[in-house]
Design an enzyme around this catalytic site. Structure first.
Site, PDB file in Angstrom:
ATOM      1  N   ASP A  70       0.729  -1.457   0.113  1.00  0.00           N
ATOM      2  CA  ASP A  70       0.176  -0.068   0.052  1.00  0.00           C
ATOM      3  C   ASP A  70       0.870   1.444  -0.006  1.00  0.00           C
ATOM      4  O   ASP A  70       0.241   2.456  -0.041  1.00  0.00           O
ATOM      5  CB  ASP A  70      -0.990   0.057   1.088  1.00  0.00           C
ATOM      6  CG  ASP A  70      -2.217  -0.904   1.015  1.00  0.00           C
ATOM      7  OD1 ASP A  70      -2.520  -1.170  -0.253  1.00  0.00           O
ATOM      8  OD2 ASP A  70      -2.760  -1.316   1.837  1.00  0.00           O
ATOM      9  N   ARG A  95       0.558  -1.078   8.026  1.00  0.00           N
ATOM     10  CA  ARG A  95       0.996  -0.118   7.123  1.00  0.00           C
ATOM     11  C   ARG A  95       2.060   0.519   7.866  1.00  0.00           C
ATOM     12  O   ARG A  95       2.737   1.939   7.301  1.00  0.00           O
ATOM     13  CB  ARG A  95      -0.313   0.853   6.536  1.00  0.00           C
ATOM     14  CG  ARG A  95      -1.299   0.117   5.812  1.00  0.00           C
ATOM     15  CD  ARG A  95      -2.269   0.806   5.128  1.00  0.00           C
ATOM     16  NE  ARG A  95      -1.299   1.966   4.104  1.00  0.00           N
ATOM     17  CZ  ARG A  95      -1.749   3.025   3.586  1.00  0.00           C
ATOM     18  NH1 ARG A  95      -3.066   3.174   3.686  1.00  0.00           N
ATOM     19  NH2 ARG A  95      -1.274   3.624   2.743  1.00  0.00           N
ATOM     20  N   ARG A 140      -9.894   6.071  10.953  1.00  0.00           N
ATOM     21  CA  ARG A 140      -8.567   6.147  11.222  1.00  0.00           C
ATOM     22  C   ARG A 140      -7.771   7.182  11.953  1.00  0.00           C
ATOM     23  O   ARG A 140      -7.714   6.623  13.158  1.00  0.00           O
ATOM     24  CB  ARG A 140      -7.923   6.198   9.598  1.00  0.00           C
ATOM     25  CG  ARG A 140      -8.695   5.114   8.743  1.00  0.00           C
ATOM     26  CD  ARG A 140      -7.668   3.732   8.887  1.00  0.00           C
ATOM     27  NE  ARG A 140      -8.361   2.766   7.983  1.00  0.00           N
ATOM     28  CZ  ARG A 140      -7.538   2.409   6.887  1.00  0.00           C
ATOM     29  NH1 ARG A 140      -6.538   3.004   6.699  1.00  0.00           N
ATOM     30  NH2 ARG A 140      -8.004   1.482   6.033  1.00  0.00           N
ATOM     31  N   HIS A 169     -11.618   7.228   4.951  1.00  0.00           N
ATOM     32  CA  HIS A 169     -10.717   8.406   4.654  1.00  0.00           C
ATOM     33  C   HIS A 169     -11.365   9.488   4.258  1.00  0.00           C
ATOM     34  O   HIS A 169     -12.222   9.539   3.421  1.00  0.00           O
ATOM     35  CB  HIS A 169      -9.362   8.093   4.023  1.00  0.00           C
ATOM     36  CG  HIS A 169      -8.393   7.395   4.681  1.00  0.00           C
ATOM     37  ND1 HIS A 169      -7.365   6.819   3.838  1.00  0.00           N
ATOM     38  CD2 HIS A 169      -8.100   7.676   5.798  1.00  0.00           C
ATOM     39  CE1 HIS A 169      -6.388   6.570   4.780  1.00  0.00           C
ATOM     40  NE2 HIS A 169      -6.740   6.672   5.971  1.00  0.00           N
ATOM     41  N   CYS A 269      -5.447   9.349  -3.344  1.00  0.00           N
ATOM     42  CA  CYS A 269      -4.541   8.422  -2.555  1.00  0.00           C
ATOM     43  C   CYS A 269      -3.218   8.221  -3.096  1.00  0.00           C
ATOM     44  O   CYS A 269      -2.323   8.092  -2.281  1.00  0.00           O
ATOM     45  CB  CYS A 269      -5.525   6.977  -2.606  1.00  0.00           C
ATOM     46  SG  CYS A 269      -6.993   7.156  -1.430  1.00  0.00           S
TER      47      CYS A 269
END
Length: 279
Positions: A70, A95, A140, A169, A269
């Site tokens: 990612d 991540r 998040r 997000h 992103c």
């Protein structure tokens, strides 16, 4: 009559999807049993970079790291405002190692990097918008991180609560169309139902002329877009939103990143904006 939409040259940081894949599931879009066409993903990413460059924008690249599929989602790595970098502390353990190579890149480019104390996922949940920073929470980035961001930059932070897991997000539910001029507030596009009732009221007060997207366009990653003030780099399937933006004088520039949708990401992103001090 002069064109009311004026593009501003931007500097973007991206990461080649050399190791991109869906190996785990940390949002509703991710299905490890759904194969990723890695060749297509690379071609789509190259097309995005070339599109930015053809519109006059500068693109820097951070080297991808094996085992970090990612890392291609560069927006999550940090928030950069007037040359100051607020780094990342990811929610998902998978991540968290991404923060280090991005910090190395920023330091190599001459920036100092602030380490967040609370979970914070960069521009995924932090969106500079005129006089303030819009900040998402709920899935998040934490509210504690919002306070930390305000203390670091000295810019008012507006907390917004996300309630739909498909829009985990802030940058999947909202993007800045233009960031205003001479201290103005600019304008945004967003999907209201992604937010709590109170957050919807806040957005309606701050941006009475905002473009409100449908769920169909939001689910097509139409709000995971990047705007330079005139050109809006947008998912091709978000046709209704693109038509509305064109009617307002913006120029939609379709860029297909459909392979990245399998991981819950899109154009924004994959794009970290480096906001340096304006001369």
């Amino acid at each position: 009559m002069p064109d009311p939409r004026v593009p501003r040259r931007r500097r973007y940081l991206v990461c080649e999807p050399r190791h991109f894949d869906v190996q785990y599931a940390i949002n509703p879009w991710m299905r490890p049993d759904a194969p990723v066409d890695t060749g297509l993903a690379r071609a789509q990413w190259r097309a995005l970079v070339e599109t930015y460059q053809s519109h006059g924008h500068t693109v820097d690249t951070v080297a991808p790291v094996p085992g970090l599929p990612d890392m291609v989602f560069a927006a999550n790595s940090a928030l950069v405002v007037e040359g100051r970098v607020f780094g990342s502390l990811f929610h998902a353990p998978e991540r968290r190692p991404e923060s280090a190579p991005y910090e190395t890149w920023f330091k190599g480019a001459g920036f100092e990097v602030h380490h967040p104390e609370s979970v914070c996922e960069g521009e995924g949940d932090l969106v500079p918008a005129g006089r303030w920073i819009l900040a998402g929470t709920g899935f998040r980035t934490t509210r504690e991180a919002h306070r930390e961001v305000q203390e670091h930059f000295g810019v008012p932070v507006v907390s917004l609560t996300l309630v739909d897991p498909y829009f985990y997000h802030l940058d999947t539910a909202l993007f800045v169309l233009d960031d205003g001029a001479a201290g103005g507030d600019g304008n945004i596009a967003y999907y209201p139902e992604a937010f709590s009732p109170g957050s919807r009221e806040v957005l309606a007060r701050l941006y009475p002329h905002a473009v409100r997207a449908t769920r169909e366009d939001a689910m097509a990653f139409g709000l995971n877009s990047v705007s330079d003030g005139k050109h809006v780099f947008i998912a091709p399937a978000a046709t209704g939103l693109a038509d509305r933006l064109a009617g307002l004088g913006y120029v939609p520039v379709p860029v297909d990143l459909s392979e990245f949708h399998k991981a819950g990401g899109g154009i924004k992103c994959c794009t970290q904006e480096i906001r340096e001090i304006r001369s």
